[in-house]
Design an enzyme around this catalytic site. Structure first.
Site, short mmCIF file in Angstrom:
data_model
loop_
_atom_site.label_atom_id
_atom_site.label_comp_id
_atom_site.label_asym_id
_atom_site.label_seq_id
_atom_site.Cartn_x
_atom_site.Cartn_y
_atom_site.Cartn_z
N ASP A 189 12.05 -6.14 13.87
CA ASP A 189 10.95 -5.26 13.47
C ASP A 189 10.38 -4.53 14.70
O ASP A 189 10.83 -4.75 15.83
CB ASP A 189 9.88 -6.08 12.75
CG ASP A 189 9.23 -5.33 11.60
OD1 ASP A 189 9.16 -4.09 11.65
OD2 ASP A 189 8.80 -5.99 10.63
N ASP B 228 7.34 0.52 5.17
CA ASP B 228 7.57 -0.49 4.15
C ASP B 228 7.41 0.11 2.75
O ASP B 228 6.47 0.88 2.48
CB ASP B 228 6.57 -1.64 4.30
CG ASP B 228 6.87 -2.51 5.52
OD1 ASP B 228 7.82 -2.20 6.25
OD2 ASP B 228 6.13 -3.48 5.73
#
Length: 690
Positions: free
Chosen positions: A190, A251
């Site tokens: 990430d 996201d």
């Protein structure tokens, strides 16, 4: 054997004799200096010259990931329950393989040696026990980290306290070794820490990829790398050859939100970078929300259809212990999965939008004349949507239609297919027809050192296929748009060789050429190219750090439904573009040297808009009406500030303000942002779509 492949075999035989030494054994050698070679272009028929042996691309990963349903609340018991439900639902038989732990598995503790340590209550037996349980079911195990010092659990805590130190920065090789020794097969990295620290995405992820490769050299345990930097560093420009997959947007759902069809569409739109997706490298629009509370069965099928036509990873995010029979049936549908996992490894592209919001996407599949087609209705009412065979690169002759979710054949209409598509819904098809003609560009070796008219500086062409650079010049396209390229090559090594593909002045991409079995056996891989109108396109292949494959010919077939035009300044002869293939809202358009890239190819949409990337439109920033208002890209809505009128005098006028599209630098400075100005008739305000 086709005439094309016959020539390929003959040349491959000669190449095999030349390379029967160390290359045939797979030993690294230094290739000859890069050298352009001549080419010959000839018109072909699709059936006669279709390549016969495609080398299957590594398919997009399929599996399940923990974040969407559990956020940081994961432990061994939760993972075991999901694994057991995963197996009981028959997901492995459908092709799903990965069970991936996301953020929250680790709170950042390290021992005196810097090794990661975990909570023994949450993870009895440690993380190796987790991987062992997953492997014991015949599955692959995935795990998560961050590129920075502190991961997302520190900056955005959800169900656990903020956890510092949950990234791998400063421990890249050490952590990669530990993940592999624990037995994990998939690593998602990430970007929360990387973003907060203002790290350079490309440099950072290339370093992580090198650490993963270094760890694999020690352990012998491969680890699939998933780059998750949300598209901020435009990974579609550099991640192919670095990672197997890369996130293209933020996201799809945040913790505490309910999933929505709109979020799925937005992530899908931002994932469409077809020139970057090929040969086992894929754009990632994020985990699936199909099956989560708040979505209907029809909405679940539409999201799966979008991901399948895009060739995206299929990583389910629903709670598998609560999965309905309808969700299970959708996730495991064999025809949908076959589209997503197609061996050609390409991404679908938009090929039509006759009426605003009624769209057609086409994906080239392996085999001859095979396409997947998505009819998508983004409007609020049921409406007919038509796919035309010619838009897909097929002839206008009969083509067999199969409706995927209905598992029903629909005949073989001659020119296209129309379906009434529900509001917000979709229809997924496979179509088998006849390939339209294409053009083959063949590398031709010189004879006796004769001058090569197509080579740089008139250089002589030498023996073909020695892993040196190959440059094809004079590549033609009737219109700007996307073309299917089948690349004939030979690779007798036991491992894939790579080459960097450069088209005109566009961002390069790394293409993988799998082993063909011997130096006398040809193979073919496919990519999608963005070409400029005319005969001045150049395709270049080089392998600067290692020997490349032996390249022979490129067969090009246009996808006519993608045809567009460059917006060229009358005074500067430069093209309006979105720099660096940027897709983010409010990215400013600039003038740049014309390359034929997707970021310079516009279509005039049904709303009166100028569309780029298929679903992004030129707009006046903030609906500005004053001189100097920046010209940017945004969602295509048909609002007046996002519409344009192309006048006979060459001006392009904004539908809200009436101001003219203006190049403040009058072409003198490449990259000076475009804006809106009062129309004055100067060359900086005259444009041509060509």
């Amino acid at each position: 054997m086709t005439p094309w492949l016959t020539r390929t075999v003959v040349r491959a035989l000669a190449l095999g004799l030349a390379l029967a030494g160390p290359l045939a054994l797979g030993a690294p050698t230094a290739g000859p200096a890069p050298r352009p070679v001549a080419l010959e272009a000839r018109q072909t028929t699709g059936q006669q010259d279709a390549p016969g042996t495609f080398r299957a691309a590594a398919p997009p990963p399929m599996g399940w990931a923990s974040w969407n349903s559990f956020a940081s609340s994961i432990d061994l018991a939760t993972v075991k329950a999901q694994v057991d439900a995963f197996v009981a639902a028959g997901l492995p038989e459908a092709g799903y393989r990965y069970v991936n732990l996301d953020d929250g598995w680790w709170q950042g503790a390290r021992d005196a040696d810097g090794e990661m340590t975990v909570d023994p209550v949450r993870w009895p037996g440690g993380m190796a026990a987790v991987a062992d349980y997953i492997h014991g079911k015949g599955l692959k195990a995935g795990i998560y980290t961050d590129a920075g010092r502190d991961g997302c659990g520190y900056y955005y805590p959800t169900t656990r306290p903020a956890a510092p130190g949950t990234g791998m920065e400063g421990h890249e090789l050490q952590d990669a070794l530990r993940f592999q020794r624990w037995g994990f097969d998939f690593l998602k990295v990430d970007w929360c820490g990387g973003d907060a620290e203002h790290l350079d995405p490309e440099r950072t992820y290339r370093g992580i990829a090198a650490a993963v490769a270094g760890a694999t050299a020690v352990t012998g345990h491969p680890l699939l790398l998933s780059v998750c930097e949300w598209g901020v560093g435009r990974p579609w420009n550099w991640a192919a050859g670095t990672a197997a997959m890369w996130r293209t947007g933020y996201d799809i759902i945040h913790w505490g939100e309910r999933p929505s069809p709109g979020a799925a569409l937005a992530n899908f739109d931002r994932s469409l970078h077809p020139a970057a997706q090929h040969t086992g490298f894929v754009n990632d629009p994020d985990m699936l929300t199909a099956g989560m509370d708040g979505l209907t069965d029809a909405q679940n099928r539409t999201q799966l259809s979008l991901w399948a036509i895009a060739g995206a990873p299929l990583l389910a995010g629903n709670d598998l212990t609560r999965m309905t029979a309808a969700t299970r049936a959708a996730l495991t549908d064999p025809e949908m999965i076959a589209i997503d996992q197609d061996a050609r490894g390409l991404q679908g592209v938009k090929v039509a939008e006759d009426t605003a919001g009624l769209q057609v996407y086409g994906k080239v599949l392996s085999g001859t004349g095979r396409r997947a087609v998505l009819l998508l209705n983004r409007t609020a009412t049921t409406a007919p949507v038509t796919a035309r065979w010619t838009d897909l690169g097929l002839t206008g002759g009969p083509a067999a239609v199969r409706e995927v979710w209905a598992a029903a054949d629909r005949g073989a209409p001659a020119t296209g297919w129309t379906a009434n598509v529900p509001a917000g819904g979709s229809v997924l098809l496979t179509v088998t027809g006849t390939e339209a003609p294409g053009s083959t560009y063949e590398a031709e070796a010189g004879t006796g050192g004769a001058a090569c008219p197509s080579c740089s500086g008139g250089a002589a062409a030498g023996p073909l296929g020695d892993g040196a650079a190959l440059t094809l010049t004079g590549v033609g396209a009737a219109t700007a748009g996307i073309a299917l390229a089948d690349i004939a090559y030979v690779n007798g090594d036991p491992v894939a060789r790579t080459a960097t593909l450069r088209v005109n002045g566009q961002a390069p991409t790394v293409v993988s050429f799998p082993p063909t079995g011997s130096w006398s056996t040809p193979g073919t891989v496919s990519v999608l190219l963005s070409l400029a109108e005319g005969a001045a396109n150049t395709l270049g292949f080089d392998s600067p750090s290692a020997p490349g494959p032996a390249l022979d010919a490129v067969l090009l077939r246009p996808l006519p439904g993608t045809a567009g035009a460059a917006l060229v300044g009358a005074g500067s002869a430069r093209c309006a573009e979105l720099p660096g293939n940027a897709v983010a809202d409010d990215t400013r358009a600039v003038p740049a040297d014309c390359t034929g890239g997707q970021n310079q190819t516009f279509t005039t949409g049904p709303r009166g808009d100028l569309v780029v990337y298929g679903n992004r439109c030129l707009a006046a920033l903030g609906d500005g009406r004053s001189d100097g208002t920046p010209v940017v890209i945004h969602d295509c809505t048909g609002a007046p500030g996002r519409t344009w009128t192309l006048r006979p005098d060459g001006t392009v006028r904004n539908g809200l303000s009436g101001l003219c599209l203006n190049d403040p630098g009058r072409g003198a400075d490449e990259g000076t942002p475009l804006d809106l100005r009062s129309c004055d008739g100067t060359t900086g305000q005259r444009w041509e779509l060509r």
